[in-house]
Design an enzyme around this catalytic site. Structure first.
Site, mmCIF file in Angstrom:
data_model
loop_
_atom_site.group_PDB
_atom_site.id
_atom_site.type_symbol
_atom_site.label_atom_id
_atom_site.label_comp_id
_atom_site.label_asym_id
_atom_site.label_seq_id
_atom_site.Cartn_x
_atom_site.Cartn_y
_atom_site.Cartn_z
ATOM 1 C CB CYS A 78 -4.873 -0.272 -14.881
ATOM 2 S SG CYS A 78 -6.015 -1.387 -14.066
ATOM 3 C CG HIS A 111 -1.778 1.187 1.345
ATOM 4 N ND1 HIS A 111 -1.419 2.280 2.092
ATOM 5 C CD2 HIS A 111 -2.961 1.497 0.757
ATOM 6 C CE1 HIS A 111 -2.359 3.202 1.982
ATOM 7 N NE2 HIS A 111 -3.304 2.756 1.182
#
EC number: 2.7.9.1
Lengths: 918, 918
Positions: A875, A496
């Site tokens: 993506c 993250h």
């Protein structure tokens, strides 16, 4: 005075070498040719000015050095003659218990005879001894191996000959002294310190300040002691037989191919083990034969900024090692033209520079020696350069008609381009590296240590902040935005922290496992370093390009996008077939990505929009609602925010397509953990605290990555995706009407695994759109598509494409599920896996073409079979990785989407992929 | 006395209907045939004793009831004549706003005329009125739809005719009363209570005890009030036109196909929505026309235990609904033969029984009516039966030469077989079901509630224990072993609790989301039931076959494996191609599996062996060790345990292959969470508590399912797998030498995702084996293979098979990663997904052939291409699922492995798969 080497003819005819494009990193392993006993293989390639058995393109056989010398020989540049033992011999040597094929010794002996004929000298002869240098040279420049032995051929007798011939006993003895030292250390492995100590002691005893002050007598004494050392350390008298000297040196080079440092280097740099090294044996020339002699290193252009000017240093009356030793300060090469005895040499050098650049079509890094007024080029190679320089040089060379635009595009390593966009540590400063993590988001940043995202707000009032946590979660995004840099103990290149930081362009170092954070005391220690203790507010610097963490403030250099860069990117855009989009959701990021050349948003992660403090409370109310009605009430409050976000993005993108990915993470990621946050919800929602706590507890998941997330949330709570559909479409309509631009919006449904899921959601969206969209369909164009991020979705692509109008490959999740590898947990062993060769590269950084890539190929094939105009994009984080971009081009995707700072990387990589494809 | 129906001819010639095997659950959707206006489709099929437009095999067109009547008609059995409106008409009706194709009404009218001709009666005529029954009948028996309307054709006038004709006014009026009530309720949707209330009130007023006591006058008055109700509720006078009556009833049947109950039932039972229902219209016969009339239901064999005897009930002078109403107790069918007026009927029934069983080759469930001494068969269908009965009947029928062995094998639903192995709730007891969860592990169990695995030991001293927890983890295994049943709030059919429980054969209900456990107070409440509070020690009963949780102690019935069962299983073994292995690791389980017919261990999960208290501490020491040496020391202590475990298994399996799966779960699963457990490690290891806590913290993973587990642990800490290799091989050698049996051991490496992983580990094992194995290689045969449980492994199967000698498909993990679906978290939405049709069935229960199945096919194809003798097995939970077993057979696997109690299921399913394949 003796001219060791005959005059080289002035070059007149330059053989034309065609330019063959090759991937910057493409090094292919040569298959090892194991000869039989009756072998006629050519193991040795000769060269001399005007003649060469090999050519400049034979790098894999002759090594970089050997190929460069062959090329220069064919260009009739003045290279000292010599010969190269080929790389395949290195493999033979390794695989056959350090023996050679039968005819190698003969081939070397023949070549020695040729050199003797060329130079009028004899190897091992007392009167005019032939002296040689022996150097390693792999196809790829590679530290760690044995480097160089100079003055080989000297012994107790030839040294006397050399003294007589040069009328310079001191020079001869000093050469012998250097040879014993170098041979002893490099070939025989004797500790260099033992020799240095003798030299040092003698100089002190004789009162000599530098080596130059040593007399012949001093040197004689030193040589005797050196020989003693040699004897003690090896059990051998110093080797007098020059052939034995030569073969000892050659063996040492080949052995060094498999020493630990070399093996480690190859592993770290993905260099195959079987490419082998060549050995180049070359006649000696001396830059230390008085003031008409010199030695130097020049770059044909400035490797730092690319300026088209000679750049380098030289030393009069010196050998190469003197420059390295740093005893005398070398002079700037520009000064050479004004020295009376060197001016002519400088002119010759500039002439050679043009020849070499014209031939190699690239900046060269040249080693030269002037021996008593005669210039020799010892080595040439493509120069290492900064990213800035690489761009300027490539663009300049097109203007100078050395390169075509296409060749220029292939000259730039796309990886390096991102360096141009981020601030970098000033290389002149002194670094105190305290630990190292993963280079997760490029750029350097300094600031005060802060251990909690919640504290960044307040601390940032006082100055720059570096956020340092175990790991980050979506709740920390606000604090991450405020911070100038991010440092985490856990998490890989696609954790993250890494993903968000790259998206923001904030430097980050992740997975710095050696740091220990004490949240209570707000301090940090480093495992294995008991003395260091850093507290909140202490200044550190992180370098997200290298992973280094430094104590204190480091000076950084700011980026400056050059005109040349813009030109190069323009060429890239004209060449590439892929569209480059961006992964971005804040207006700042979207704007930045557009400036960097993104032609649309390929991934707008709507969940990131819900973490601001005015929204998170409503979001939590929505999640904790006990029925659809209450959920809808909360969603009604969120709609205006979401619509406004989308309007801004549509406006900035001004007609370029925008792909909105609907809510993806598990809902519990939005929920509070702290008591005071729960209290706040109790207050705002009026719900019972126990009920809330039970609900929070009930929503926990064992493996949230594989839980109730993505379209599953959209199916179980349809009102959530309906809210997002409405916000997207209304925003598109409003922007289209207000700004009179055509808005293209792609609604992307994440985590699809079955046809039925996309069918249900597509139907809901279409029904809503039917109600909302104006009669005039031209202004707003919408599509509904899916992420393909699960193996099952890839396999079922044919069925899914019945309902999906586009696919976007979510290669983060697809990699996780294909490998069964959580990116948050992979850091505990992925390094080890790379080191021992289980994997070539982190699949979260560069697409795993064998596994994940095959799933993509399957999905493309099946999807297009169902729907021929299916839009295809990638993506995942790999969208900014050049090799992955090439893969996307090769399998026929239409676009890749990556974080804003990687957009230029992807543009260039896409252009190169198109060029390779021609 | 009136003979409504002409005598049926005695059957002489039975048409031969060939037996066509079909999967017990195979119901395929019929494609809907939408007719045009000029349609000549046959929508109505007539039947009467000796004649029928249809046949018994036309179930999908005529429905079960219609097909049965057609078959019986063709067998010349005495069925009241009638006709069937086909199922495709139901679809037409649904899709066309409840209208019919143009020619349907004509076809019905023609059929009515035929019935009038056959019976000499007229529909709606006052003197000899034709009366009809209207019934629904889908291709699959399906509750929830409109069922039956009897006596249709009665109105104010025909009732008088009927009275005159039968000389029985009371009978006629009672029939009319019943008709209004049934029509009003079933066709018009009037609350049955309204009618019942009138009947009740009248009976009270007139002082009548039962309906039979009501006189004609009473009935007349009731009829008037019924008509009033009809008018008030529908706004219509009671319908007098008999054609309108008929079409109202037919419409009602077709409409009921799409009522909520029917839709829900179809969803729950995976019945397609477009198969539709047929409507059968049949002449009425009356069992309530005096003491020579009767009605009854019989099974041709005992459906409970399979005994070859008539089984059923009958009532003299009654209609079917009287049996249901329970006012009079029906008599055992055996009594019928001794009743003077019924004896002949009984003999006829037994004759029909033989005809019907011979024709349908299956036990029949027959409805009959005797009208004034004449027997009519109203319906026949294959009888529902218990698993025990199914087995006995199938085997008996082979002895009776009704079935072949192969047909018998196809008659048994493999799912049902596991019922035979587990105790079941006694169906005669009264159940107080307090909540329901998933039927995770079959069987019933009662015991004291216990909320912690740690407490089971002590509580079990006092009696049987049911362990009730939020969910279970490997640490709870010991407590699970002690418990008689397991109940969890969270977790699906393949959660830890479910898998372990099935392995142990312990009944379990998982995912009972409505229970709330208060661990502090040691009590349990049920959401939505405020009154119930169960405390530790309170007795509950769980039924793992249904998912029901009951308050108090329920009587259970013990299993008793019959001779017939053994015979059937023997036939299965002779027929099947697949080997059936078992997933087991305790001697108890291995022994049990062998008794149930397992031919080896397909999955021995070694991690389960480390949870016993004498081992877990050593295991923890090993995991927390800070270097390989300390790890090895701890492992040395574990070796004797592991070796002893393996020796026991090899001995039990006595030469059958045993597949040992090396350590698979993340190491942190073995680590303690409680303070006192940590203290124990501090004590035994001498490590610092803070260091341990830090290490524990550092080992936590965000998604443990995708973390450092399986072969990754084996690669990072090679000594662990080396210990397991040594233990396996040494155990094999010892057993082989001591018992003189040939031991076949397959070492299975889990969680492989790259070729390199298996290559490295295979090499280590082979090197060790080279040292350990005796010269005589015959006694111990070992192989090294992999789990294929990651999509990437399936795709890379060709490369992996270079090193792996066998593949075992770990379809639990393969499903998790293919779908991106954690089995521990799936329960939160998988039900919803099934209900709304996103998925057909839980992929953790029955293999997802489209996605996971394709990966298996790819892996098989690529693996076998590399290694033609590659051994192929499936060892996920789906190995005990019949459809999945069929898939394994079809794709060419060699074996499936399942938990011990499912071994017989898999054996039968494998035999059926082989038969389908012929």
């Amino acid at each position: 005075m003796t001219q060791i080497i005959p005059n080289a003819p002035t070059p007149t005819h330059l053989p034309k070498v065609s330019f063959s494009p090759s991937s910057p990193k493409s090094v292919t392993s040569t298959s090892v040719n194991i000869p039989t006993k009756t072998d006629h293989t050519k193991w040795v390639y000769s060269f001399s000015a005007g003649n060469a058995d090999g050519t400049g393109t034979m790098k894999s056989l002759l090594g970089g050095k050997g190929a460069g010398l062959a090329a220069m020989s064919l260009l009739s540049l003045p290279v000292p003659p010599g010969f190269t033992l080929v790389t395949s011999l290195c493999n033979y040597f390794s695989l056959n218990n350090q023996t050679y094929p039968p005819n190698v010794k003969d081939q070397v002996a023949e070549n020695i005879v040729s050199l003797e004929n060329l130079t009028g000298r004899t190897f091992g002869n007392e009167s005019k001894p032939l002296l040689l240098s022996v150097r390693s040279g792999a196809p790829i420049s590679m530290p760690g191996m044995m480097d160089t032995v100079l003055n080989l051929g000297l012994n107790d007798k030839t040294v006397i000959g050399l003294a007589k011939e040069t009328c310079n006993e001191r020079f001869a003895l000093d050469s012998y002294r250097r040879f014993i030292q170098m041979f002893g250390n490099v070939v025989m492995g004797i500790d260099m310190g033992l020799f240095e100590k003798v030299l040092h002691t003698k100089k002190e005893r004789y009162g000599c300040k530098t080596d130059i002050d040593l007399t012949s007598e001093h040197l004689q004494a030193i040589i005797e002691e050196y020989k003693e050392i040699f004897k003690t350390q090896t059990g051998l008298d110093f080797i007098q037989d020059v052939d034995t000297q030569l073969w000892f040196a050659v063996n040492a080079v080949f052995k060094s191919w498999n020493n630990d440092r070399a093996i480690t280097y190859r592993k770290l740099n993905n260099i195959p083990n079987d490419i082998g090294t060549a050995v180049t044996v070359q006649c000696m020339v001396f830059g230390n034969m008085g003031n008409t002699s010199a030695t130097g290193v020049v770059f044909t252009r400035n490797p730092s900024d690319g300026t088209n000017e000679f750049y380098g240093e030289y030393l009069v009356n010196a050998q190469g090692e003197d420059v390295v030793a740093g005893i005398r300060t070398p002079k700037n090469i520009q000064l050479m033209q004004s020295e009376p005895e060197m001016g002519e040499m400088y002119l010759e050098l500039t002439r050679f520079r043009t020849i070499l650049e014209g031939h190699f079509k690239d900046v060269q890094d040249i080693e030269f020696t002037v021996q008593q007024g005669k210039l020799y080029i010892l080595q040439t190679r493509n120069a290492k350069r900064s990213a800035t320089a690489a761009v300027k040089i490539a663009v300049d060379m097109v203007a100078e008609e050395i390169l075509t635009e296409q060749e220029a595009l292939l000259r730039i390593d796309p990886h390096s381009v991102s360096q141009l966009l981020h601030p970098a540590i000033d290389p002149t400063g002194k670094k105190i590296v305290i630990t190292k993590g993963l280079p997760a988001s490029p750029g350097a940043a300094s600031g005060m240590l802060c251990f909690s995202a919640a504290d960044t707000d307040e601390m940032s009032q006082r100055g720059n902040v570096i956020l340092c946590t175990e790991e980050t979660s979506p709740e920390d995004v606000h604090g991450m935005h405020i911070s100038k840099g991010i440092l985490t103990k856990r998490g890989g290149m696609t954790s993250h922290a890494a993903v968000v930081a790259r998206g923001m362009g904030t430097p980050a170092v992740t997975g710095a496992g050696n740091i220990n954070i004490d949240l209570n005391k707000k301090q940090l220690t480093i495992i294995g370093n008991d003395e260091l203790l850093l507290k909140e507010g202490d200044i550190i610097t992180i370098d997200g390009s290298t992973g280094e963490v430094m104590n204190g403030l480091m000076k950084t250099i700011d980026p400056d996008l050059s005109l040349e860069f813009e030109t190069l990117m323009q060429w890239a855009d004209n060449t590439k077939k892929l569209d480059i989009l961006t992964n971005a959701e804040t207006p700042l990021d979207v704007q930045r990505a557009k400036r960097f050349g993104a032609k649309g948003v390929g991934l707008c992660r709507t969940e990131h929009m819900f973490f601001q403090s005015d929204r998170i409370t409503i979001m939590r109310e929505m999640i904790l609602a006990n029925n659809a009605d209450n959920r809808r009430k909360a969603l009604d409050k969120l709609i205006p925010f979401q619509r406004e976000d989308f309007k801004q993005i549509f406006s900035i993108m001004n007609g370029y397509p925008v792909t909105i990915r609907f809510l993806d993470p598990p809902l519990h990621e939005f929920l509070p953990e702290k008591e005071e946050e729960i209290d706040q919800i109790v207050k705002s929602s009026g719900m019972d605290k126990d009920v809330i706590k039970k609900k929070l507890n009930g929503m926990k998941e064992a493996n949230p990555m594989l839980g109730l997330r993505g379209c599953r949330v959209g199916i179980v709570y349809p009102e959530i995706y309906l809210m997002q559909s409405r916000a997207s479409l209304e925003a598109a309509i409003q922007v289209a009407e207000e700004s009179k631009i055509e808005v293209e919006v792609d609604l992307m449904i994440p985590f699809i695994s079955t046809e039925e899921e996309i069918k249900i959601i597509k139907k809901q969206i279409d029904e809503l759109a039917e109600k909302l969209l104006p009669k005039d369909k031209r202004l707003v164009k919408y599509r509904v598509g899916t992420m393909i991020e699960l193996p099952r979705a890839a396999l079922q692509a044919g069925a899914i494409a019945k309902h999906a109008q586009f696919f976007s490959f979510g290669t983060n999740d697809l990699t996780q599920t294909c490998f069964g590898l959580s990116r948050d947990d992979a850091s505990s062993f992925i390094d080890h896996y790379e080191n021992i060769g289980v994997i070539d590269k982190d699949p979260f950084v560069s697409l795993d073409t064998d596994g994940v890539g095959e799933l993509i190929k399957i999905a493309v094939e099946r999807g297009v079979k169902t729907r021929s105009d299916l839009k295809l994009c990638l993506c995942g984080e790999q969208g900014g990785d050049p090799e992955s971009v090439k893969f996307c081009h090769d399998v026929g995707l239409h676009a890749v989407s990556c974080s804003p700072f990687l957009v230029p990387v992807a543009r260039l990589a896409a252009a190169q992929a198109a060029l390779f494809d021609q």
